[in-house]
Design a protein around this motif. Structure first.
Motif, PDB file in Angstrom:
ATOM      1  N   ARG A  25      -5.309   3.680  -3.530  1.00  0.00           N
ATOM      2  CA  ARG A  25      -5.545   3.648  -2.095  1.00  0.00           C
ATOM      3  C   ARG A  25      -6.802   4.451  -1.746  1.00  0.00           C
ATOM      4  O   ARG A  25      -6.992   5.559  -2.220  1.00  0.00           O
ATOM      5  N   GLY A  26      -7.620   3.883  -0.929  1.00  0.00           N
ATOM      6  CA  GLY A  26      -8.839   4.571  -0.533  1.00  0.00           C
ATOM      7  C   GLY A  26      -9.964   4.362  -1.524  1.00  0.00           C
ATOM      8  O   GLY A  26     -11.130   4.428  -1.179  1.00  0.00           O
TER       9      GLY A  26
ATOM     10  N   GLU B  26     -13.433  12.883   3.567  1.00  0.00           N
ATOM     11  CA  GLU B  26     -12.218  13.183   2.795  1.00  0.00           C
ATOM     12  C   GLU B  26     -12.027  12.316   1.552  1.00  0.00           C
ATOM     13  O   GLU B  26     -11.872  12.848   0.455  1.00  0.00           O
ATOM     14  N   PRO B  27     -12.041  10.982   1.679  1.00  0.00           N
ATOM     15  CA  PRO B  27     -11.826  10.181   0.473  1.00  0.00           C
ATOM     16  C   PRO B  27     -12.905  10.420  -0.590  1.00  0.00           C
ATOM     17  O   PRO B  27     -12.613  10.380  -1.788  1.00  0.00           O
TER      18      PRO B  27
ATOM     19  N   MET C 174       0.824  -1.219   0.000  1.00  0.00           N
ATOM     20  CA  MET C 174       0.000   0.000   0.000  1.00  0.00           C
ATOM     21  C   MET C 174       0.857   1.266   0.000  1.00  0.00           C
ATOM     22  O   MET C 174       0.317   2.374   0.066  1.00  0.00           O
TER      23      MET C 174
ATOM     24  N   GLN D 287     -14.441  13.239  -1.172  1.00  0.00           N
ATOM     25  CA  GLN D 287     -14.112  14.487  -1.857  1.00  0.00           C
ATOM     26  C   GLN D 287     -12.967  14.269  -2.845  1.00  0.00           C
ATOM     27  O   GLN D 287     -12.992  14.754  -3.961  1.00  0.00           O
ATOM     28  N   VAL D 288     -11.982  13.494  -2.405  1.00  0.00           N
ATOM     29  CA  VAL D 288     -10.784  13.338  -3.228  1.00  0.00           C
ATOM     30  C   VAL D 288     -11.027  12.375  -4.390  1.00  0.00           C
ATOM     31  O   VAL D 288     -10.685  12.668  -5.536  1.00  0.00           O
ATOM     32  N   HIS D 289     -11.645  11.216  -4.113  1.00  0.00           N
ATOM     33  CA  HIS D 289     -11.758  10.203  -5.155  1.00  0.00           C
ATOM     34  C   HIS D 289     -13.026  10.331  -5.983  1.00  0.00           C
ATOM     35  O   HIS D 289     -13.049  10.010  -7.151  1.00  0.00           O
TER      36      HIS D 289
ATOM     37  N   GLU E 299      -5.859   7.085  -8.271  1.00  0.00           N
ATOM     38  CA  GLU E 299      -5.328   6.601  -7.009  1.00  0.00           C
ATOM     39  C   GLU E 299      -6.014   5.289  -6.640  1.00  0.00           C
ATOM     40  O   GLU E 299      -7.237   5.157  -6.762  1.00  0.00           O
TER      41      GLU E 299
END
Lengths: 454, 310, 347
Positions: free
Chosen positions: C98-99, C125-126, C64, C128-130, C96
């Motif tokens: 991860r997550g 958070e994930p 990871m 929003q990001v992913h 990405e």
């Protein structure tokens, strides 16, 4: 896998020592010492500290010059200055006669550190003259330098400068004065290269030559050596730095020894007794912490007073101890409280260990590392405080030298003779640096929590 | 939170009382009669002071009068400057010290956080070594040397350029404040850099940063929202005491740069043994520092939820 | 052997081959993982079992990208997610992993969440990001996820900070965060070790429920054989940086083929009164991974050790389609077979 035989499949014959782990086990201090040795910066610092102690304790035995002795022929000399001086006759006052009958602003005879003789012709429109001396040319801003003589009578056209002369180049300016005595912009400058001289009587006085020596006027001798130069009173820098080291380090190391010890006692008593007593004791420590430190250092210093002829080291030590103990006390108390809750202490208690045993066998040994680290970090702090107070004139009383008071004196002549500031400042910095790095190394070596960090 | 602030304020007032008491008894144990051993006391001042502090009264009565005056915010009359109120002196000189101090604290805090984070991110690489070397220098060189050297370089710089780029001494414009504030904040900045570095290293190795990475967050987001935010907490806790270090450290800078601040005035007062000024300034500084620490602690509560919500 | 078969019938979601990880430390180089293979199918649970320090966490964390490099270093190996190489990088086709594709929960929920951010923010958070959700959307979704993870009063709880949660609640929140982007693999690194026994069961139930709902695969790292028996489809037993036995739960539990697995089982309590036995610890301690032994790592502690074990490392012997064991006892020249030992142990 061709080399495997049926015979290999016999049961393994074990030796009895197969099970043990081969790494030797180390005690806490052995382990710490190995870690410290691996830390190059800490080891270099350790050598530096030892070297400083040698310098302080053994230095004065080797370099036996009296730190209070003034060498008036060599005032504010930077290190490495040429020490040779010509022997001249004793000073005789001058009547202002110019044997060569020159004109304009001029130097008569050879300019020496004994005397510089100037003569000039009266400047146009002058109501008298003032003589200035400077290290630099006058320039557009009419920077004449320091006044060394003043004559309101145009008839006097000569001046003898005997003030604090050093070998090197000077710019003398003869400046015309206005009717009201103020300075005008009419001037003449003479460039003068001053030669170092001494007289037979002075040389004898300083023990540079034997009384029966056959040295003559015009011969040249070496003045006394000052490896690191002299200060503004002509005192030897090296011997003063050594004497100053004794003062600075005795305060810088002595005070922390006292207040760390007091802090350990205070903190461990508070931590061990606990409850109301602990509350009360720590509240008191909080109050002491809240005092504005430097102001109270000064206040206490005044309160204890410095009698005539005293160096002022004792009041400073007492003030430092009074104000700096709480940090250690808090730390040790925290440690004691933590250790008290540890299972091994409780186990020991259950096995019937007495209070004394608990304190001396479990608690104090386990705080020793922290205390050692604190001590190392408190030393540079105390050295700084001493330097700071001496710098603002609140430290040791003159003429006792300390690195801080030497810096204080040196800063005044920083622009012309920086070595008077630089040497004590470098000594303070190196000492503080060495103790700080040593403290870092000790902390990393002793503090298990930090071990994986760096 | 309100209760917490109230409690801290009460503690603060008790602490100030302790400081005032310590100051009072320290000054009264100075050998000799404070009024006799000073040449500058005029009969007028003498009369004023005797009336005000009851100098002929027993020590305890004097102490009670002194505390009464203090509680009204009255620090008394200067011994050496005829009929000048200590309050006026403080009012005139303290703002200068305060501005200098605030600039220095800002400079130290911003620099400390920035350099500390950088060194932690570039751990054991060149930027780390360079910054940490400078930090060690900043911690080891006494402030008066730094002050003197920076003034010397200012002189040299101005001479080289042929005009006054930055004033060498004095007070007035922002240009006057720049170099002294930097000199004043330097050692604190060095200290905060070290603190920030170790705190940042701890955070970098922490479980929640590992979690943030496992969530696939971009490094910039991890840095700002997870690392700096947590690593900065210990820096903030020491900021209160560091403000104390900076304000009292101001003496040297004020002397070297000829800044008309309270620190320089205090040193002068000490040299002239101006008792009321010494006492007044000490108590005032003490109170100021105590409340700065409270302000910083309350501020800390707003950043760290664990404190705020308890 | 069956690898080709596997690829044809049921393509592996994640395949890890010959993974090796080293660490530079104060005392030298630690060879923490020394060539590890494992794979996991979609919707299935693989358990990796072994004692502390055997390299099970390092294996997945290196995959990871969670170990610090330096001092860590992946010296060899590959990890393929749906056939594409992902080892040593954290993205696949610009996205990405991860997550989003693989997410992870950790042993200690108390320290694994950011103490200065609210639970809801951390779960959001994930997303929003992913997923590119706005903060508001993501926060709303976080509340749903908390509800899915059976946290009461999710809307209120989302605004709280980690220190206001209990350990079990925090692990639920961690799980909610991990599944927020519907990953295909959830790696659970000793998810219940730090929790009370009653909470452990709830967390395991939650993971199983969510697996049924979302169809994700789980890689479960644990040293608790009880947890393995309850959760796993396949089991890999790890010892001293290597996998020593691999198989289905039944293979590993009922047809244990490696002496280490036998030892583990002998040390494990049993709640079936008919099969009560005295717990037997495994004597000694694992080998020093600063200098891994030339032969079998378990040799020094193995009651059945032979001379060959000390000299040569055994190969993997396949005992069934999925079941292999890495032990010289399976060699044709070996005088005893593990099966015999096994029955002897149980008699």
């Amino acid at each position: 896998m061709t080399d495997i035989h049926v015979s290999d499949f016999r049961p393994l014959q074990r030796r009895s020592d197969v099970h043990g782990i081969s790494r030797p086990s180390l005690s806490y201090w052995e382990d710490a010492w190995i870690r410290l040795k691996a830390n190059k910066r800490a080891i270099v610092s350790l050598y530096l500290v030892v070297a400083l102690l040698f310098f302080t304790l053994l230095g004065p035995l080797i370099w036996t010059v009296d730190p209070g002795l003034q060498d008036l022929d060599q005032i504010s000399q930077p290190p490495g200055t040429d020490r040779s001086a010509e022997i001249v006759a004793d000073y005789i006052a001058w009547d202002g006669v110019d044997p060569s009958a020159g004109s304009g602003a001029r130097v008569i005879d050879v300019p020496t550190t004994q005397v510089v003789r100037l003569k000039w012709d009266s400047l146009p429109g002058a109501n008298g003259h003032r003589v200035y001396r400077n290290l630099f040319p006058v320039g557009n801003e009419f920077a004449y330098g320091i006044p060394v003589g003043e004559y309101f009578d145009n008839a006097i056209d000569f001046h003898e400068d005997r003030l604090d002369l050093k070998p090197g180049r000077y710019f003398y300016s003869i400046v015309a004065l206005a009717a009201d005595g103020s300075v005008t912009q009419t001037y003449q400058t003479v460039e003068v290269d001053v030669v170092r001289v001494t007289t037979l009587s002075e040389a004898r006085e300083q023990g540079l030559i034997q009384t029966d020596s056959d040295l003559q006027i015009g011969d040249s001798i070496n003045l006394s050596a000052h490896p690191l130069g002299t200060d503004y009173l002509g005192r030897d820098m090296l011997s003063r730095l050594m004497a100053g080291a004794q003062v600075s380090l005795s305060i810088g190391i002595g005070a922390p020894l006292f207040f760390v010890f007091f802090g350990v006692v205070f903190g461990s008593v508070a931590g061990f007794i606990g409850g109301k007593v602990d509350q009360f004791m720590m509240r008191f420590a909080d109050f002491v912490v809240a005092l504005p430190f430097l102001l109270f250092m000064i206040l206490f210093k005044i309160a204890f007073g410095i009698g005539p002829g005293e160096s002022g080291i004792m009041p400073m030590l007492i003030a430092l101890v009074l104000l700096m103990w709480p940090a250690t006390a808090r730390l040790v108390r925290g440690q004691i409280l933590q250790i008290r809750e540890q299972a091994y202490v409780q186990a020991s208690q259950l096995l019937g260990a007495k209070t004394n045993y608990l304190i001396f066998r479990h608690m104090l040994p386990n705080t020793l590392g922290v205390v050692l680290v604190t001590l190392t970090f408190e030393i540079p702090k105390a050295i700084f405080v001493e330097a700071f107070l001496s710098f603002i004139g609140m430290g040791v009383a003159p003429p006792t030298p300390s690195w801080g008071s030497m810096s204080n004196e040196g800063i005044k002549t920083m622009l012309t003779t920086p070595h008077e500031l630089i040497f004590p400042a470098v000594f303070i910095s190196i000492t503080v640096l060495a103790f700080n790095l040593l403290g870092d190394g000790l902390r990393d070596a002793l503090d298990a929590r930090m071990r994986n960090q760096e | 939170m309100g209760w917490y602030i109230f409690k801290r304020l009460i503690q603060g007032i008790i602490t100030v009382w302790f400081i005032a008491t310590a100051t009072f008894f320290a000054m009264h144990s100075v050998p000799g009669d404070p009024l006799l051993n000073d040449r500058a006391v005029t009969p007028a001042i003498r009369a004023n002071l005797e009336a005000k502090y009851g100098l002929d009264q027993p020590l305890l009565t004097q102490y009670v009068i002194y505390l009464g005056n203090l509680s009204r915010g009255d620090f008394g009359i200067s011994f050496t400057q005829e009929n000048r109120q200590v309050n006026d002196i403080i009012r005139e000189h303290f703002p200068v010290s305060a501005i200098l101090g605030i600039l220095a604290v800002l400079f130290a805090a911003l620099g400390g956080v920035l350099w500390g984070s950088l060194t932690a991110l570039y751990r054991n690489r060149l930027p780390d070594y360079i910054i940490m070397f400078l930090v060690i220098l900043g911690i080891s060189v006494p402030s008066f040397v730094v002050a003197a050297l920076s003034q010397y370089s200012l002189v040299t710089l101005n001479n080289a350029v042929g005009q006054t780029l930055l004033p060498v001494a004095g007070w007035g414009t922002i240009l006057h404040m720049l170099v002294p504030a930097m000199v004043l904040g330097l050692s604190t900045m060095a200290y905060l850099t070290r603190l920030m570095r170790s705190s940042m290293l701890e955070v970098i190795n922490s479980d929640f940063v590992r979690t943030a990475k496992s969530k696939g967050l971009p490094p910039a987001r991890i840095f700002t929202r997870h690392q700096v935010r947590n690593a900065i907490l210990p820096v903030i806790t020491v900021l209160g005491p560091q403000i104390a270090v900076i304000t009292t450290g101001g003496f040297v800078v004020e002397i070297v740069f000829a800044i008309p601040g309270l620190g320089r005035f205090f040193v002068e007062a000490v040299q002239q043994l101006d008792y009321t000024v010494i006492m007044g300034t000490t108590v005032f500084y003490g109170a100021f520092l105590v409340f700065m620490v409270i302000v910083v602690d309350v501020l800390y509560g707003f950043i760290d939820p664990r404190v705020r919500l308890k | 052997m069956s690898e080709a078969l596997n690829l044809a019938n049921n393509p592996m979601l994640l395949e890890v081959e010959n993974l090796a990880v080293e660490f530079d430390t104060y005392g030298g180089v630690v060879k923490a993982v020394r060539g590890v293979d494992f794979s996991v199918e979609e919707g299935k649970t693989l358990a990796i079992v072994g004692e502390s320090g055997c390299g099970k966490s390092v294996s997945v964390q290196s995959m990871m990208g969670l170990i610090h490099m330096p001092p860590g270093r992946i010296t060899s190996g590959s990890a393929r997610l749906r056939g594409e190489e992902v080892l040593g990088r954290n993205e696949l086709n610009g996205k990405e992993i991860r997550g989003a594709e693989i997410s992870m929960i950790f042993q200690d929920p108390m320290t694994s969440l950011n103490p200065t951010m609210t639970i809801g923010d951390q779960i959001a958070e994930p997303l929003q990001v992913h997923r590119g959700l706005s903060y508001r959307q993501a926060f709303g979704e976080a509340i749903n996820l908390l509800e899915m993870s059976k946290i009461p009063e999710a809307a209120k709880r989302a605004k709280q900070f980690p220190f206001e949660f209990s350990g079990g609640m925090l692990q639920r929140a961690m799980i909610a965060m991990a599944i927020s982007c519907k990953p295909s693999i959830l790696i659970a690194d000793e998810p219940t070790t730090a929790l009370d026994v009653t909470i452990q069961a709830q967390i395991l139930d939650l993971m199983q429920d969510l697996q049924k709902e979302t169809g994700m695969a789980i890689i479960l790292i644990t040293h608790d054989l009880g947890v393995v028996a309850r959760m796993a489809d396949e089991v890999a037993v790890m010892y001293a940086g290597k996998i020593v036995e691999h198989g289905t739960v039944d293979d590993v539990f009922y047809r244990s083929a490696h002496p280490y697995t036998l030892g583990l089982r002998a040390a494990m309590p049993n709640n079936d009164p008919a099969r009560q036995h005295e717990l037997k610890p495994i004597e000694g301690s694992p080998p020093d991974l600063f200098a891994p032994p030339k032969g079998c790592g378990y040799c020094a502690r193995c009651p059945f050790a032979m001379e060959v074990c000390d000299k040569h490392h055994p190969q993997d012997y396949f005992l069934g389609d999925h079941h292999f064991s890495c032990c010289w006892l399976h060699h044709s020249d070996s005088p005893t077979k593990p099966e015999e030992l096994y029955f002897k142990e149980n008699s």
